[in-house]
Every structure is written in C-alpha cells, then in structure tokens.
Motif scaffolding. Sequence first.
Motif, short mmCIF file in Angstrom:
data_model
loop_
_atom_site.label_atom_id
_atom_site.label_comp_id
_atom_site.label_asym_id
_atom_site.label_seq_id
_atom_site.Cartn_x
_atom_site.Cartn_y
_atom_site.Cartn_z
N GLU A 20 0.87 -1.18 0.00
CA GLU A 20 0.00 0.00 0.00
C GLU A 20 0.91 1.22 0.00
O GLU A 20 1.69 1.41 0.93
N LEU A 21 0.83 2.04 -1.03
CA LEU A 21 1.73 3.19 -1.16
C LEU A 21 1.03 4.53 -1.03
O LEU A 21 1.50 5.54 -1.56
N SER A 22 -0.07 4.59 -0.32
CA SER A 22 -0.81 5.85 -0.19
C SER A 22 -0.02 6.92 0.56
O SER A 22 -0.30 8.11 0.41
N SER A 23 0.98 6.52 1.34
CA SER A 23 1.78 7.49 2.09
C SER A 23 2.95 8.05 1.27
O SER A 23 3.66 8.94 1.73
N LEU A 24 3.14 7.57 0.06
CA LEU A 24 4.26 8.00 -0.77
C LEU A 24 4.31 9.51 -1.00
O LEU A 24 5.39 10.11 -0.92
N PRO A 25 3.20 10.20 -1.27
CA PRO A 25 3.27 11.65 -1.46
C PRO A 25 3.87 12.40 -0.26
O PRO A 25 4.50 13.45 -0.45
N TYR A 38 10.71 -0.97 -5.18
CA TYR A 38 11.14 -2.11 -5.99
C TYR A 38 10.01 -2.85 -6.71
O TYR A 38 10.28 -3.74 -7.50
N GLY A 39 8.76 -2.49 -6.47
CA GLY A 39 7.65 -3.07 -7.21
C GLY A 39 7.20 -4.44 -6.74
O GLY A 39 6.53 -5.15 -7.48
N LYS A 40 7.56 -4.81 -5.53
CA LYS A 40 7.11 -6.10 -4.99
C LYS A 40 5.64 -5.99 -4.62
O LYS A 40 5.19 -4.98 -4.10
N ALA A 41 4.89 -7.04 -4.89
CA ALA A 41 3.44 -7.01 -4.66
C ALA A 41 3.08 -7.14 -3.18
O ALA A 41 2.08 -6.57 -2.74
N ASP A 42 3.86 -7.89 -2.43
CA ASP A 42 3.54 -8.14 -1.02
C ASP A 42 4.67 -7.68 -0.11
O ASP A 42 5.84 -7.89 -0.40
N SER A 43 4.27 -7.07 0.98
CA SER A 43 5.21 -6.64 2.01
C SER A 43 5.26 -7.69 3.10
O SER A 43 4.26 -8.31 3.42
N ARG A 44 6.45 -7.91 3.64
CA ARG A 44 6.62 -8.77 4.81
C ARG A 44 7.47 -8.00 5.81
O ARG A 44 8.30 -7.18 5.42
N ILE A 45 7.29 -8.28 7.06
CA ILE A 45 8.06 -7.60 8.10
C ILE A 45 9.55 -7.81 7.84
O ILE A 45 10.01 -8.94 7.71
N GLY A 46 10.29 -6.70 7.73
CA GLY A 46 11.73 -6.75 7.51
C GLY A 46 12.18 -6.92 6.08
O GLY A 46 13.36 -6.84 5.79
N ARG A 47 11.25 -7.13 5.14
CA ARG A 47 11.61 -7.32 3.73
C ARG A 47 11.98 -5.97 3.11
O ARG A 47 11.29 -4.98 3.28
N LYS A 48 13.08 -5.93 2.35
CA LYS A 48 13.51 -4.69 1.72
C LYS A 48 12.58 -4.38 0.55
O LYS A 48 12.51 -5.13 -0.42
#
Length: 75
Positions: A20-25, A38-48
């Motif tokens: 979720e990139l709504s905070s990007l602005p 990096y365009g990854k679809a899923d975030s995981r805790i600690g994942r770059k």
Amino acid sequence: MLTQAAVMVNLLGKRNAPVELSSLPCALQYPHAKVHIYGKADSRIGRKMGHVTVVGNSMEECWQQAHAAAAAIEI
C-alpha cells in the motif's frame, strides 16, 4: 564523488500484507529525496521494499532528509 554527501536509507516492510503506497506523497515533500520502490506485490516484516537516497552538501542535511522521507512511507 560528484557531491559532498550522500545518504541511502532502506525501506523495510512493517507488516505482512499487500503493498500500500498511499503514504508516498508525504515522502515526496522533501525536495532532495529520491524514492525507489522495488515493485514487490507483497510486504513482509523486515523485507527490503525500496530505498530513499538524498545527495547534498552536508551529511547532516542528507541524513535528516533521508530519514524523514523514509519515516513518512508506510509499506
């Protein structure tokens, strides 16, 4: 080096969920901050998930802007 100072801060996942990139602005309000996602679809805790780079004339100025921009992004 082409500049006096440069700082890079990694953007790490803070939850296990779809990206979720709504905070990007919020991060883009820092004029010298360059945000790389990096365009990854899923975030995981600690994942770059990306990084923020700032270049400028002083390490302190770069450090402050890079960390502020990174803190503004929730991935």
